[in-house]
Design a protein around this motif. Structure first.
Motif, PDB file in Angstrom:
ATOM      1  N   UNK A  38       0.874  -1.185   0.000  1.00 19.37           N
ATOM      2  CA  UNK A  38       0.000   0.000   0.000  1.00 19.37           C
ATOM      3  C   UNK A  38       0.900   1.221   0.000  1.00 19.37           C
ATOM      4  N   UNK A  39       0.785   2.035  -1.035  1.00 21.28           N
ATOM      5  CA  UNK A  39       1.629   3.214  -1.205  1.00 21.28           C
ATOM      6  C   UNK A  39       0.827   4.451  -0.802  1.00 21.28           C
ATOM      7  N   UNK A  40       1.278   5.093   0.260  1.00 16.67           N
ATOM      8  CA  UNK A  40       0.646   6.322   0.753  1.00 16.67           C
ATOM      9  C   UNK A  40       1.214   7.490  -0.038  1.00 16.67           C
ATOM     10  N   UNK A  41       0.350   8.154  -0.770  1.00 15.87           N
ATOM     11  CA  UNK A  41       0.771   9.264  -1.627  1.00 15.87           C
ATOM     12  C   UNK A  41       0.413  10.630  -1.043  1.00 15.87           C
ATOM     13  N   UNK A  42      -0.010  10.670   0.202  1.00 17.28           N
ATOM     14  CA  UNK A  42      -0.471  11.935   0.790  1.00 17.28           C
ATOM     15  C   UNK A  42       0.612  12.998   0.828  1.00 17.28           C
ATOM     16  N   UNK A  43       1.873  12.609   0.868  1.00 19.87           N
ATOM     17  CA  UNK A  43       2.964  13.575   0.905  1.00 19.87           C
ATOM     18  C   UNK A  43       3.535  13.927  -0.453  1.00 19.87           C
TER      19      UNK A  43
END
Length: 92
Positions: A38-43
């Motif tokens: 799961x790749x968190x792209x929020x940043x």
């Protein structure tokens, strides 16, 4: 599909031609020995076609390994680029 939890990895800053090689290695390494990714792209503040290619490559590699692959929490322009590319992000 494995019963192990998805490995989470957060990306931040630019996902562009300037960072593509580094992020490619990071994503592919994170897939190894995982139950999926799961790749968190929020940043991520900027995403260009090179960055998009890296995400597609990681998704394809996950599929080859029969592992789940999710993109999560993109904001603003990053969410718009993903939508145009047909890469729906998962809700948190």
């Amino acid at each position: 599909m494995s019963t192990r939890e998805l490995r989470r990895i957060a990306l931040d800053g630019e996902l562009t031609i300037m960072t593509a090689a580094e992020q490619k290695e990071r994503l592919l390494a994170a897939l190894q020995g995982s139950g999926g990714l799961r790749v968190d792209l929020s940043g991520v503040e900027e995403l260009d076609t090179a960055g998009l290619q890296i995400l597609l490559l990681a998704r394809r590699e996950a599929a080859r390994l029969d592992l789940p692959f999710e993109l999560g929490a993109p904001a603003g322009n990053v969410a718009a680029v993903l939508a145009l590319a047909g890469l729906a992000a998962e809700e948190e």
